[in-house]
Every structure is written in C-alpha cells, then in structure tokens.
Scaffold this motif. Structure first.
Motif, PDB file in Angstrom:
ATOM      1  N   THR A  41      43.539  -8.684   0.702  1.00 44.57           N
ATOM      2  CA  THR A  41      43.021  -9.005   2.030  1.00 44.57           C
ATOM      3  C   THR A  41      41.629  -8.423   2.229  1.00 44.57           C
ATOM      4  O   THR A  41      40.735  -9.090   2.756  1.00 44.57           O
ATOM      5  N   VAL A  42      41.426  -7.194   1.806  1.00 44.68           N
ATOM      6  CA  VAL A  42      40.107  -6.569   1.937  1.00 44.68           C
ATOM      7  C   VAL A  42      39.083  -7.301   1.080  1.00 44.68           C
ATOM      8  O   VAL A  42      37.937  -7.507   1.496  1.00 44.68           O
ATOM      9  N   GLU A  43      39.484  -7.726  -0.111  1.00 46.15           N
ATOM     10  CA  GLU A  43      38.558  -8.482  -0.959  1.00 46.15           C
ATOM     11  C   GLU A  43      38.171  -9.802  -0.308  1.00 46.15           C
ATOM     12  O   GLU A  43      37.013 -10.215  -0.363  1.00 46.15           O
ATOM     13  N   LYS A  44      39.133 -10.479   0.328  1.00 43.55           N
ATOM     14  CA  LYS A  44      38.817 -11.731   1.018  1.00 43.55           C
ATOM     15  C   LYS A  44      37.882 -11.488   2.195  1.00 43.55           C
ATOM     16  O   LYS A  44      36.960 -12.260   2.438  1.00 43.55           O
ATOM     17  N   LEU A  45      38.137 -10.411   2.951  1.00 47.03           N
ATOM     18  CA  LEU A  45      37.278 -10.111   4.099  1.00 47.03           C
ATOM     19  C   LEU A  45      35.874  -9.705   3.678  1.00 47.03           C
ATOM     20  O   LEU A  45      34.907  -9.979   4.382  1.00 47.03           O
ATOM     21  N   SER A  46      35.746  -9.069   2.522  1.00 47.35           N
ATOM     22  CA  SER A  46      34.425  -8.630   2.087  1.00 47.35           C
ATOM     23  C   SER A  46      33.531  -9.805   1.714  1.00 47.35           C
ATOM     24  O   SER A  46      32.308  -9.660   1.677  1.00 47.35           O
ATOM     25  N   LYS A  47      34.097 -10.959   1.461  1.00 42.46           N
ATOM     26  CA  LYS A  47      33.286 -12.147   1.164  1.00 42.46           C
ATOM     27  C   LYS A  47      32.526 -12.630   2.391  1.00 42.46           C
ATOM     28  O   LYS A  47      31.519 -13.308   2.276  1.00 42.46           O
ATOM     29  N   PHE A  48      33.006 -12.267   3.585  1.00 41.48           N
ATOM     30  CA  PHE A  48      32.364 -12.703   4.813  1.00 41.48           C
ATOM     31  C   PHE A  48      31.265 -11.755   5.273  1.00 41.48           C
ATOM     32  O   PHE A  48      30.570 -12.035   6.231  1.00 41.48           O
ATOM     33  N   MET A  49      31.109 -10.626   4.619  1.00 37.95           N
ATOM     34  CA  MET A  49      30.087  -9.655   5.015  1.00 37.95           C
ATOM     35  C   MET A  49      28.707 -10.135   4.577  1.00 37.95           C
ATOM     36  O   MET A  49      28.536 -10.590   3.448  1.00 37.95           O
ATOM     37  N   PRO A  50      27.736 -10.041   5.455  1.00 40.99           N
ATOM     38  CA  PRO A  50      26.384 -10.449   5.082  1.00 40.99           C
ATOM     39  C   PRO A  50      25.741  -9.419   4.145  1.00 40.99           C
ATOM     40  O   PRO A  50      26.105  -8.247   4.138  1.00 40.99           O
ATOM     41  N   ASP A  51      24.788  -9.900   3.340  1.00 40.37           N
ATOM     42  CA  ASP A  51      24.065  -9.002   2.439  1.00 40.37           C
ATOM     43  C   ASP A  51      23.065  -8.132   3.191  1.00 40.37           C
ATOM     44  O   ASP A  51      22.806  -6.998   2.815  1.00 40.37           O
ATOM     45  N   LYS A  52      22.502  -8.695   4.254  1.00 38.13           N
ATOM     46  CA  LYS A  52      21.520  -7.961   5.048  1.00 38.13           C
ATOM     47  C   LYS A  52      21.921  -8.008   6.514  1.00 38.13           C
ATOM     48  O   LYS A  52      22.573  -8.935   6.968  1.00 38.13           O
ATOM     49  N   ALA A  53      21.507  -6.984   7.250  1.00 44.03           N
ATOM     50  CA  ALA A  53      21.782  -6.923   8.682  1.00 44.03           C
ATOM     51  C   ALA A  53      20.535  -6.446   9.411  1.00 44.03           C
ATOM     52  O   ALA A  53      19.680  -5.793   8.829  1.00 44.03           O
ATOM     53  N   LYS A  54      20.450  -6.787  10.676  1.00 43.61           N
ATOM     54  CA  LYS A  54      19.330  -6.346  11.501  1.00 43.61           C
ATOM     55  C   LYS A  54      19.778  -5.126  12.302  1.00 43.61           C
ATOM     56  O   LYS A  54      20.844  -5.106  12.896  1.00 43.61           O
ATOM     57  N   ASN A  55      18.935  -4.112  12.306  1.00 42.28           N
ATOM     58  CA  ASN A  55      19.213  -2.876  13.019  1.00 42.28           C
ATOM     59  C   ASN A  55      18.203  -2.735  14.149  1.00 42.28           C
ATOM     60  O   ASN A  55      17.070  -2.328  13.922  1.00 42.28           O
ATOM     61  N   PRO A  56      18.599  -3.056  15.385  1.00 45.64           N
ATOM     62  CA  PRO A  56      17.637  -2.937  16.492  1.00 45.64           C
ATOM     63  C   PRO A  56      17.452  -1.479  16.899  1.00 45.64           C
ATOM     64  O   PRO A  56      18.376  -0.684  16.872  1.00 45.64           O
ATOM     65  N   SER A  57      16.245  -1.140  17.246  1.00 40.28           N
ATOM     66  CA  SER A  57      15.966   0.222  17.712  1.00 40.28           C
ATOM     67  C   SER A  57      15.782   0.197  19.226  1.00 40.28           C
ATOM     68  O   SER A  57      15.718  -0.860  19.853  1.00 40.28           O
ATOM     69  N   LEU A  58      15.663   1.370  19.806  1.00 37.09           N
ATOM     70  CA  LEU A  58      15.482   1.450  21.248  1.00 37.09           C
ATOM     71  C   LEU A  58      14.115   0.955  21.689  1.00 37.09           C
ATOM     72  O   LEU A  58      13.919   0.588  22.849  1.00 37.09           O
ATOM     73  N   MET A  59      13.144   0.930  20.777  1.00 33.66           N
ATOM     74  CA  MET A  59      11.792   0.520  21.111  1.00 33.66           C
ATOM     75  C   MET A  59      11.642  -0.996  21.046  1.00 33.66           C
ATOM     76  O   MET A  59      10.589  -1.518  21.348  1.00 33.66           O
ATOM     77  N   GLY A  60      12.673  -1.722  20.668  1.00 32.99           N
ATOM     78  CA  GLY A  60      12.614  -3.181  20.636  1.00 32.99           C
ATOM     79  C   GLY A  60      12.324  -3.748  19.251  1.00 32.99           C
ATOM     80  O   GLY A  60      12.395  -4.957  19.067  1.00 32.99           O
ATOM     81  N   ALA A  61      11.981  -2.907  18.291  1.00 33.44           N
ATOM     82  CA  ALA A  61      11.696  -3.400  16.945  1.00 33.44           C
ATOM     83  C   ALA A  61      12.999  -3.534  16.169  1.00 33.44           C
ATOM     84  O   ALA A  61      13.947  -2.794  16.366  1.00 33.44           O
ATOM     85  N   GLU A  62      13.006  -4.522  15.277  1.00 37.54           N
ATOM     86  CA  GLU A  62      14.185  -4.720  14.431  1.00 37.54           C
ATOM     87  C   GLU A  62      13.838  -4.386  12.988  1.00 37.54           C
ATOM     88  O   GLU A  62      12.720  -4.646  12.542  1.00 37.54           O
ATOM     89  N   LYS A  63      14.772  -3.833  12.281  1.00 42.18           N
ATOM     90  CA  LYS A  63      14.548  -3.458  10.895  1.00 42.18           C
ATOM     91  C   LYS A  63      15.665  -4.062  10.050  1.00 42.18           C
ATOM     92  O   LYS A  63      16.835  -4.013  10.439  1.00 42.18           O
ATOM     93  N   GLN A  64      15.309  -4.644   8.904  1.00 44.28           N
ATOM     94  CA  GLN A  64      16.320  -5.184   7.978  1.00 44.28           C
ATOM     95  C   GLN A  64      16.973  -4.045   7.215  1.00 44.28           C
ATOM     96  O   GLN A  64      16.310  -3.159   6.705  1.00 44.28           O
ATOM     97  N   VAL A  65      18.282  -4.080   7.135  1.00 47.39           N
ATOM     98  CA  VAL A  65      19.043  -3.070   6.430  1.00 47.39           C
ATOM     99  C   VAL A  65      19.872  -3.782   5.369  1.00 47.39           C
ATOM    100  O   VAL A  65      20.513  -4.787   5.633  1.00 47.39           O
ATOM    101  N   THR A  66      19.838  -3.258   4.145  1.00 47.24           N
ATOM    102  CA  THR A  66      20.639  -3.874   3.087  1.00 47.24           C
ATOM    103  C   THR A  66      21.836  -3.035   2.759  1.00 47.24           C
ATOM    104  O   THR A  66      21.921  -1.892   3.035  1.00 47.24           O
TER     105      THR A  66
END
Length: 66
Positions: A41-66
């Motif tokens: 089940t965990v292996e199936k769920l891990s297929k849906f995880m994105p490779d990259k994510a956006k990390n918003p900061s309090l200042m309004g800027a977004e940073k890509q996180v891998t």
C-alpha cells in the motif's frame, strides 16, 4: 511462547501447549501478511508523490523543493 508451550507439555498439559503453539504460529503468519500488505500500500501511495514541491515563505516568494 515456546517456553510456555514446553512448560505446559512438561506439566502434562498437552492440549494447552499445542494451543499456545497454534496461536503463536497464527499470530506470526497474520503479522507477516499484514506487514506485506502495508508495504504494498505504501509503495502504491508513493507513486502519487510529486518529485518537486513548492514551499511558500511568509514574504510571498516560492521556492522549489526536491
């Protein structure tokens, strides 16, 4: 649990010793079954995880996180 079964057999309680061994073996079987099912089940769920994510900061800027 095997010590309990051996003690029961030593004291002459053969049925109780066999029952302890049966329930111990059954519990280990089901534990392995449930563990493998959870792993799949965990292996199936891990297929849906994105490779990259956006990390918003309090200042309004977004940073890509891998």
């Amino acid at each position: 649990m095997s010590v309990a079964a051996l003690g029961a057999i030593y004291l002459g309680f053969l049925f109780e010793g066999a029952t302890v061994l049966f329930f111990t073996a059954s519990a280990e079987y089901f534990e392995g079954y449930i563990e493998e099912r959870a792993r799949r089940t965990v292996e199936k769920l891990s297929k849906f995880m994105p490779d990259k994510a956006k990390n918003p900061s309090l200042m309004g800027a977004e940073k890509q996180v891998t």
